[in-house]
Write an enzyme that holds these catalytic residues in place. Structure first.
Site, PDB file in Angstrom:
ATOM      1  N   LYS A  76       0.613  -1.195   0.039  1.00 55.76           N
ATOM      2  CA  LYS A  76       0.048   0.012   0.146  1.00 55.76           C
ATOM      3  C   LYS A  76       0.750   1.326   0.035  1.00 55.76           C
ATOM      4  CE  LYS A  76      -3.973   2.091   2.618  1.00 55.76           C
ATOM      5  NZ  LYS A  76      -4.915   1.700   3.825  1.00 55.76           N
ATOM      6  N   SER A 151      -9.919   1.955   2.832  1.00 58.95           N
ATOM      7  CA  SER A 151      -8.831   2.749   2.067  1.00 58.95           C
ATOM      8  C   SER A 151      -7.978   1.776   1.276  1.00 58.95           C
ATOM      9  CB  SER A 151      -8.151   3.607   2.865  1.00 58.95           C
ATOM     10  OG  SER A 151      -7.360   2.970   3.793  1.00 58.95           O
ATOM     11  N   SER A 175     -10.232  -0.425   7.103  1.00 58.37           N
ATOM     12  CA  SER A 175      -9.418  -0.263   5.605  1.00 58.37           C
ATOM     13  C   SER A 175      -8.899  -1.509   5.115  1.00 58.37           C
ATOM     14  CB  SER A 175      -8.434   0.882   5.616  1.00 58.37           C
ATOM     15  OG  SER A 175      -9.295   2.072   5.904  1.00 58.37           O
TER      16      SER A 175
END
Lengths: 484, 485, 95
Positions: A76, A151, A175
């Site tokens: 990420k 997210s 997330s």
């Protein structure tokens, strides 16, 4: 190769069925082929990946290697990677070449992982749809008009599309789990303090936790073994022994007590989603588990408590982005205040600014007790609810998300509605517990996830439950048609 | 009607640790800008603080020295405001649960009275970086400020007093006492010239019996002298404002020592809502009974104990002892000089007199004194054994200060030894009497009272002839003998 | 606890964010929606409940006082927006 799980690819590398270079090139090709549409990666580190793959092949040729040697992974874009842009999905850090590497990335590299690139995400991890990214929305591989959740939406989408066999995510209010559910992949948020936060750009420090995202619970177990552990550089990381997660996977579920909170199955919940999770519970019952109805009365306040605590911490965590030492700086500031205000207002997107304002307000004089202090009190009530429940049960289960992937743009003008996407996941972060989302079916062709919550440091147990479930089901093996 | 002054101090003391409060970078000063600023000090995204154990222990040592309750559990909080020398956009400090609770500091004032100043609490916090205003400009030539973060994150304790002082002298005595305590403890070098100990003074005035007036804060005073002047200046200003029917505005003021003026600060004025909250990157600091006991047992001699010992062992006055104990370096210097010289009273007089005057004149600390304690001890020995007179001793001290060698070397090389040969001195006296018949006649014609004055002329002549080396007592005796005939 | 444009402007100033006059009305509406949701907290019975800052009851680990951080100037100066003589530059600050 891309239809295989990480665990299978690991076996293939060990058996010399293919090399790490071949594997890496294969996924890089798929990224080139598909990601233009999907937008799941912000940066692809092709050169570096191939160099790491060659090094891994050399290691494997010597008969050596770690947990992840030669296996591709996408990080990420919230994890700092030295020499590689680390944007956090924000214009603020569009030009930020990180000067150091996050512990999570370092530990996985030390186990031989090959970094393919950096995945797209909601800006500063603030969002549940990946629409707040400066780099544009990520598309859900199951229906490209829909969001992948957030997210860690880029990570979940890139996994579902089989552009990578493994990914890292972070989870502050859901997330990892919510996008895992919306893309039909498996994602684990570990116990707060299980994985080091060093080098992971902070959103809400007391809630943020990094974790693995993969195609199966077994893959997550493999990755967690490499990610977990105490780190001297993170005061909140805990000095607890790391479990043997792979070994724990196969325990049978005889006598497992599964708590089923009434609050996770409200009358308002979409019946098909509820049914998907109930069906998962029935499968586990078949394997010897017992269902225990229970109540977690305080978790109805978890969303309001979260939307005070997280923005408050964020408002302070994001103060360092001031255009002085790194990141976006406005042109020709006339004075210091102008430098600050314009750099920050140009660098941050709308949702980030909104949360900074809410957090600033909640901490400001006169409101601290009514908001921040009260939210922290409610946080204790929520933790105590879970503590009472875990005195009676081994795991707690329910749907991960109250809805399947929604249309891109459907909620951008309705933040409250968007926040409710995390209603089942947020309480877990407030309590600091570990929780996993596993695919448990489809509604109208879109994936649905079921959440398994464990007691502190019981990652091994929840991975075990999910693994046993996945041995009996094939939801996690489904691949969206366009990416087969 | 008279005015009453109410003064409280906030004192920042830089702790003597090798590394910073929350990062393992060096606290050394004088290095290239930003060379001691780690990723943490630069507030790079994703970096996290870890607490320095020694900083915690230093703060506890201070708490034990002032008889304060030690926070068994203390909590770091964030004080949020934007400023370029504050890279994270917040200062990590303590508020609701500080490491050191209420305590007390006893003072001995010049007039012999004692006073207690209560300490509200003392907390740990990180220092900010430095803004350099000189010589920076951007490509268009606009004046810029340069930011050096070497100091950012250096551990401080902020000691907050109750408003227990009522004039500049008391405030200075309190500040000196704190300086003595922290240097005796070895938790700070107390070097005010480097800003390692800084004083913020809260001042208000009121009519006796009335409630507290509006206070102002004068910031960053880094010498006792400036502190005294700044307080007097501010008290006068406030009285002036009030007597002219005005109102004192609550504000932060900056004092300029060179011009002895002060003005209200322009920046930071709207950063008044600091939004404190517990730092989520740090956990509560717990201190065990064992650790507190261990630190208490290992405390060095503190100024009050040392003062009592000086009074007792060296027969010094309370006030002299207090002055000599004002800091550890002075006390140690005195003791070494007294021991070597074999005369504590003389040593005390020299340290508080000549030495202090010279240090002040050159604006240096006792640690930088060119005359070492050993030198002064040697000098005192030579006075005591009659090798030199007190007058010559000053001359030797000056030469020693100028780096011309040890007192013995100077006495030797300059031939300053007192004349002990009576025959030689007698010859000089005879010559003087023979060469000044008029003065001799005048002397002999005077009564006893006048003679006492007039003998001075002959003493002067003799000293001139011997370059001051004559033993004054011996000379006097000889002159009287010869003149009175 | 509703907030108006004026409060939004004050809070934005505290947070060093620039909010244009034409944005404040819409923004305050949004923020009020959020605050209204958050106001559910007022229903909670929290009498005597200690605030919880961290999910686990653990204390701060302490580090030995040793200098181990390297000089990172070569890594960080190239990513700084404005530097001169090793210092970060900001518009002239008047104290």
């Amino acid at each position: 190769m891309h239809t295989k799980t990480l665990t299978e690819l690991r076996a293939g590398l060990a058996a010399r069925e293919f090399s790490s270079r071949e594997l890496t090139e294969h996924f890089l090709r798929r990224i080139r082929q598909f990601d233009g549409e999907l937008n799941s990666l912000i940066t692809v580190t092709e050169e570096q990946a191939l160099a790491q793959a060659d090094a891994a092949d050399a290691t494997l040729a010597r008969g050596e290697g770690g947990l992840l040697t030669g296996l591709p992974v996408a990080h990420k874009d919230i994890f700092c990677t030295e020499g590689v842009r680390t944007s956090c999905g924000s214009r603020m850090l569009d030009n930020f070449i990180a000067p150091y590497t996050a512990t999570v990335v370092e530990k996985m590299a030390a186990q031989g992982a090959v970094m393919l690139g950096k995945t797209n995400m909601d800006e500063f991890a603030m969002g549940s749809s990946n629409e707040t990214s400066f780099y544009g929305p990520v598309k859900n591989p199951w229906d490209q008009e829909r969001v992948p959740g957030g997210s860690s939406g880029g990570a979940a989408a890139t996994l579902a599309a089989r552009l990578t066999p493994a990914a890292t995510g972070t989870d502050t209010g859901g997330s990892i789990r919510q996008p895992a559910a919306l893309n039909g992949v498996t994602g684990l948020k570990p116990t707060y303090g299980r994985v080091s936060r060093w080098g992971m750009i902070a959103f809400a420090s007391s809630l943020d936790q990094a974790g693995p995202m993969g195609l199966s619970a077994a893959d997550c177990a493999l990755m967690l073994g490499a990610m977990a552990g105490h780190d001297d550089k993170d005061s909140t990381s805990l000095d607890e022994p790391v479990g043997d997660y792979l070994n724990d996977l196969n325990q049978n579920l005889e006598g497992l007590r599964i708590g089923v909170p009434e609050e996770f199955f409200p009358d308002t919940l979409d019946g098909a989603i509820a049914e998907s999770s109930r069906e998962a519970l029935r499968e586990l019952e078949k394997q010897g588990a017992k269902l225990v109805p229970l109540s977690l009365p305080s978790i109805k306040l978890s969303v309001p408590a979260y939307y005070v605590i997280a923005p408050a911490e964020a408002s302070s965590n994001l103060s360092r982005f001031d255009g002085v030492r790194y990141g976006h700086r406005c042109d020709d500031p006339v004075d210091l205040l102008d430098l600050y205000k314009r750099s920050r207002s140009e660098g941050f997107g709308e949702e980030v600014k909104r949360r900074i304002l809410v957090g600033t307000y909640a901490l400001s004089a006169g409101y601290y007790d009514a908001y921040y202090r009260r939210a922290q009190q409610v946080r204790r009530l929520i933790r105590d609810d879970f503590a009472r429940a875990f005195a009676e049960v081994d795991v707690i289960m329910g749907p991960t998300s109250p809805e399947t992937a929604f249309k891109i743009g459907a909620k951008v003008d309705d933040p409250i509605n968007m926040y409710m996407a995390d209603v089942f996941t947020i309480a877990v972060n407030l309590a600091g517990l570990p929780a996993l989302s596993m695919p448990s079916g489809f509604v109208n062709g879109l994936p649905v996830g079921t959440q398994v919550i464990g007691n502190y440091f019981q990652e091994g147990r929840i991975l075990n439950v999910a693994h046993r479930y996945q041995l009996a089901t094939d939801w996690h093996q489904r691949i969206p048609g366009a990416f087969a | 009607m008279s005015w009453e002054t109410v003064i409280g101090l906030e004192v920042h003391v830089q702790l003597a640790t090798a590394s910073k409060l929350f990062s393992a970078s060096s606290t050394r000063t004088g290095d290239e800008p930003n060379s001691n600023a780690s990723l943490i000090d630069l507030a790079m995204p994703g970096t996290l603080p870890v607490v320095n154990r020694e900083a915690i222990r230093h703060a506890i040592r201070f708490g034990l020295a002032i008889d304060a309750e030690i926070g068994r559990r203390s909590v770091f909080e964030r004080k949020n405001y934007f400023y370029p020398d504050l890279p994270k956009g917040y200062q990590t400090t303590q508020l609701a649960e500080p490491i050191v609770g209420a305590g007390v500091v006893d003072l001995q004032l010049e007039d012999g009275t004692r006073k207690s100043v209560r300490i509200h609490h003392a907390h740990l916090e990180e220092d900010a970086g430095k803004s350099l205003h000189e010589a920076f400009s951007d490509e268009t030539g606009r004046a810029m400020t340069g930011i050096d973060l070497n100091r950012a994150g250096t551990p401080l304790i902020e000691i907050v007093s109750e408003p227990d002082m009522s004039n500049a002298e008391e405030a200075v005595a309190f500040a000196r006492k704190l300086h003595a305590i922290v240097t005796s403890l070895g938790i700070s070098d107390g070097d005010m010239s480097q800003g390692n100990m800084r004083f913020d003074v809260n001042i208000s005035v009121r009519r006796p019996g009335e409630p507290l007036g509006t206070r102002t804060e004068t910031k960053n005073l880094n010498s006792f002298r400036f502190m005294e002047k700044a307080i007097k200046l501010e008290v006068e200003r406030q009285i002036d404002v009030l007597e002219n029917g005005g109102e004192v505005v609550q504000e932060t003021r900056l004092y300029n020592g060179e011009t002895n003026t002060a003005r209200a600060m322009r920046s930071k004025e709207d950063a008044n809502d600091y939004r404190y909250f517990p730092c989520p990157d740090l956990l509560p600091v717990l201190v065990s009974e064992e650790e507190i006991n261990e630190l208490r047992d290992a405390l060095p001699e503190l100024p009050d104990a040392r003062k009592a010992r000086f009074v007792e062992a060296y027969a010094l006055s309370e006030y002299d002892a207090e002055l000599l104990c004002a800091d550890l370096a002075t006390a140690a210097y005195f003791e070494a000089a007294a021991k070597q010289g074999g005369d504590a009273k003389l040593a005390a007089n020299w340290v508080m007199g000549e030495l202090t005057a010279r240090l002040n004149a050159d604006d240096i600390g006792i640690a930088q004194s060119p005359v070492s304690a050993e030198h002064l001890g040697e000098l005192i020995q030579r006075i005591k054994d009659g090798t030199i007179s007190s007058k010559i001793a000053k001359q030797v001290f000056d030469a020693c200060w100028a780096g011309e060698g040890s007192p013995d070397q100077i006495i030797e090389s300059k031939g300053l030894k007192q004349m002990s040969d009576t025959g030689e001195l007698e010859k000089i006296v005879d010559d003087i009497i023979a060469n000044h018949p008029a003065q001799v006649e005048d002397y002999r014609g005077s009564d006893d009272a006048k003679r006492k004055k007039k003998i001075g002329f002959f003493v002067g002549q003799a000293m001139k002839a011997t370059q001051g080396k004559a033993n004054p007592q011996q000379l006097n005796q000889l002159l009287q003998q010869k003149l009175n005939g | 606890m509703a907030i108006d444009s004026k409060v939004v402007a004050q809070v934005a100033h505290l947070a060093c964010l620039q909010v244009d006059d034409n944005e404040t009305a819409a923004l305050s509406e949004r923020l009020n929606d959020i605050l209204a949701m958050v106001d559910q907290l007022q229903q909670a019975d929290v009498e005597g409940v200690a605030p919880l800052a961290h999910p686990l009851d653990v204390s701060q680990p302490l580090r030995d006082d040793q200098v181990t951080e390297p000089d990172v100037r070569e890594r960080v100066m190239p990513i700084a927006p404005a530097i001169e003589e090793g210092c970060f530059l900001v518009p002239r600050v008047i104290e």
